[in-house]
Design a protein around this motif. Structure first.
Motif, PDB file in Angstrom:
ATOM      1  N   GLU A  42      15.992 -48.396 -82.894  1.00 39.46           N
ATOM      2  CA  GLU A  42      16.691 -47.288 -82.240  1.00 39.46           C
ATOM      3  C   GLU A  42      17.564 -46.516 -83.220  1.00 39.46           C
ATOM      4  OE1 GLU A  42      17.931 -50.639 -81.024  1.00 39.46           O
ATOM      5  OE2 GLU A  42      15.879 -50.790 -80.321  1.00 39.46           O
ATOM      6  N   TRP A  82      15.569 -42.705 -87.687  1.00 37.27           N
ATOM      7  CA  TRP A  82      14.855 -41.517 -87.280  1.00 37.27           C
ATOM      8  C   TRP A  82      14.235 -40.880 -88.504  1.00 37.27           C
ATOM      9  CZ3 TRP A  82      15.141 -36.150 -87.977  1.00 37.27           C
ATOM     10  CH2 TRP A  82      14.353 -35.419 -87.093  1.00 37.27           C
ATOM     11  N   CYS A  83      12.954 -40.632 -88.427  1.00 37.34           N
ATOM     12  CA  CYS A  83      12.223 -40.039 -89.537  1.00 37.34           C
ATOM     13  C   CYS A  83      11.660 -38.696 -89.078  1.00 37.34           C
ATOM     14  CB  CYS A  83      11.090 -40.972 -89.969  1.00 37.34           C
ATOM     15  SG  CYS A  83       9.974 -40.250 -91.188  1.00 37.34           S
ATOM     16  N   ALA A 106       8.583 -38.080 -86.537  1.00 35.37           N
ATOM     17  CA  ALA A 106       8.835 -37.340 -85.300  1.00 35.37           C
ATOM     18  C   ALA A 106       7.853 -36.178 -85.149  1.00 35.37           C
ATOM     19  CB  ALA A 106      10.264 -36.821 -85.278  1.00 35.37           C
ATOM     20  N   THR A 116       7.421 -48.581 -85.970  1.00 39.28           N
ATOM     21  CA  THR A 116       7.635 -47.626 -84.887  1.00 39.28           C
ATOM     22  C   THR A 116       7.939 -48.296 -83.555  1.00 39.28           C
ATOM     23  OG1 THR A 116       5.295 -47.530 -84.306  1.00 39.28           O
ATOM     24  CG2 THR A 116       6.086 -45.943 -85.938  1.00 39.28           C
TER      25      THR A 116
END
Length: 139
Positions: free
Chosen positions: A45, A48-49, A53, A137
């Motif tokens: 969580e 973030w990539c 995305a 992921t």
């Protein structure tokens, strides 16, 4: 101080900086890992990539943060993410430390060899990220 002595000092300083820069992610991972890992979560969580995305595909760096944090805690689960970057950072830290201790400069490969080496590492890291896609992921 002669030019040779000054050049040697610069080489040692550069090698020391490479060693410290390569070791820094492990130190940060060790210190901040408790905050990131929390109650044994997989950090999914918190990462973030933008590439992932936009495309849904992990990038060559996906999983590197979790891998380094887990490795800095001695958790072999780092092998389930993107261990290529752990190996690269350890290799750079060792190479920089050895060069600094020996008072030598870091090896300077020919530009084409350097590009091929970087390209190969990125290709292996991307392959590793794709192989470990499910762990990275969470899908």
């Amino acid at each position: 101080m002669t030019v040779l002595q000054q050049g040697l000092r610069t080489d040692v300083r550069t090698a020391t900086l490479v060693a410290l820069a390569a070791a820094a992610p492990f130190a940060v991972g060790r210190l901040a890992g408790g905050l990131l890992v929390g109650g044994g979560t997989a950090l999914s969580e918190h990462v973030w990539c933008p590439f992932r995305a936009a495309t849904g595909v992990p990038c060559p760096l996906c999983g590197a943060t979790r891998s380094v944090v887990l490795a800095s805690h001695g958790d072999m689960a780092f092998l389930s993410y993107n261990p290529v970057w752990v190996v690269v950072l350890i290799a750079l830290a060792v190479l920089g430390a050895l060069a600094a201790l020996a008072g030598r400069s870091l090896p300077q490969p020919r530009p084409i060899v350097g590009r091929m080496l970087v390209g190969s590492v990125v290709a292996v890291a991307w392959t590793c990220a794709l192989v470990h896609r499910q762990a990275i992921t969470g899908i």
